[in-house]
Motif scaffolding. Sequence first.
Motif, PDB file in Angstrom:
ATOM      1  N   GLY A 179     -70.277  27.184 -12.954  1.00 36.05           N
ATOM      2  CA  GLY A 179     -70.164  28.170 -11.891  1.00 36.05           C
ATOM      3  C   GLY A 179     -68.806  28.825 -11.794  1.00 36.05           C
ATOM      4  O   GLY A 179     -68.475  29.425 -10.769  1.00 36.05           O
ATOM      5  N   GLY A 180     -68.018  28.700 -12.860  1.00 38.59           N
ATOM      6  CA  GLY A 180     -66.697  29.325 -12.872  1.00 38.59           C
ATOM      7  C   GLY A 180     -65.599  28.301 -13.077  1.00 38.59           C
ATOM      8  O   GLY A 180     -65.807  27.093 -12.934  1.00 38.59           O
ATOM      9  N   THR A 181     -64.412  28.798 -13.415  1.00 40.63           N
ATOM     10  CA  THR A 181     -63.298  27.910 -13.729  1.00 40.63           C
ATOM     11  C   THR A 181     -62.918  27.026 -12.554  1.00 40.63           C
ATOM     12  O   THR A 181     -62.688  25.821 -12.713  1.00 40.63           O
ATOM     13  N   ASP A 182     -62.839  27.593 -11.360  1.00 43.96           N
ATOM     14  CA  ASP A 182     -62.451  26.800 -10.194  1.00 43.96           C
ATOM     15  C   ASP A 182     -63.452  25.671  -9.936  1.00 43.96           C
ATOM     16  O   ASP A 182     -63.056  24.531  -9.645  1.00 43.96           O
ATOM     17  N   ALA A 183     -64.729  25.980 -10.067  1.00 39.35           N
ATOM     18  CA  ALA A 183     -65.756  24.965  -9.838  1.00 39.35           C
ATOM     19  C   ALA A 183     -65.690  23.887 -10.909  1.00 39.35           C
ATOM     20  O   ALA A 183     -65.869  22.690 -10.622  1.00 39.35           O
ATOM     21  N   ASN A 205     -67.521  28.110 -22.039  1.00 37.23           N
ATOM     22  CA  ASN A 205     -68.952  27.877 -21.831  1.00 37.23           C
ATOM     23  C   ASN A 205     -69.198  26.823 -20.754  1.00 37.23           C
ATOM     24  O   ASN A 205     -70.101  26.962 -19.911  1.00 37.23           O
ATOM     25  N   GLN A 206     -68.395  25.756 -20.778  1.00 40.28           N
ATOM     26  CA  GLN A 206     -68.561  24.702 -19.785  1.00 40.28           C
ATOM     27  C   GLN A 206     -68.195  25.194 -18.386  1.00 40.28           C
ATOM     28  O   GLN A 206     -68.860  24.852 -17.401  1.00 40.28           O
TER      29      GLN A 206
END
Length: 324
Positions: A133-137, A127-128
């Motif tokens: 804006g995605g895992t990389d962000a 969720n976080q």
Amino acid sequence: MKRALTAALAAMLLLSGCGKQTEQPSGLYYEASGIAPDAVLLTVDEREVPAARYFYWLTADCDYLVDQAAGEPDWSEDVGGQTLDEYVKDQALSSTVFYAVVESLAESHNCVLTAEDLAAMDEDWANQAAAAGGTDAYLAALSQKGLDQAGAQLFSADYYLYEHLRALSRADGSDLAPQDGAVATYAQAARLYTVDTLLFPNADLAAVARSELEKDPSLDPQTSKDGTYASVTAVPGDGTLSSAAESALAGLSSDQWSQPVETSAGILLLRPAPLDEDAAADLWFDAQMQNRAEQAQVTFSKEYDSFTTASFYKGVCTARRGAK
């Protein structure tokens, strides 16, 4: 990778204060301080705490201050007989000590992360990451705080361990449970109060609801179609409710609703209620845990005196600029 992380997390938490890495130190905290993240910075009741655990809280406190001040504050400012620099360093220490005490108490009471906890932590992470804006962000944002995924979830784990300890405080026969009358004594000394609250998106809806509630005090606020209901139990002045909201309660009887109070979240109506004994017991437990942390024996490595808040945060900002 995700399954491996969650399966190993409990062991990582227990080992977070032990051992030395063999690779060259690196990362935001090392660049800011010259202290290896896994170096023991302090010991809390014989529990070794690595520098990374402390530097997380110091970074977070500094970021908060800078955000509130819209710029770097004056670290020499007097705060109750301390400089702001000393005060922030002590605040970060308090947070670090508190969670070291939580982890030690969890170990001594055989509290471990359950499969349900690990699944919930995975869901929290997802969720976080989505919100960022995605895992990389999300990983990029965490790196600015000195964390990677494993490091972030170690802090998340403390929340779940704390809730296991809280559950023990509710169990008959547990040494963490209050003695007879302890919660009532605490509630009286702390002047605990419970209130019913209704939060509305605008003043017009709040005014209509208040009029209806005044006409019929037996109406159940939890069924309000326009307002969001919550029962709140707190210590006066602890920040749970604003000073304006607490002032609005003055002189009200148990069937009276306050005048509307403007908050950042909307328009609030409040009504005094009988003390919520379960919530009071939870606050008693929180106070006991804080007392344990305040009474903990803390010793420091020589590195603890090698930096100030200002010098550390200057290093953080420099490292952040270099990473961009």
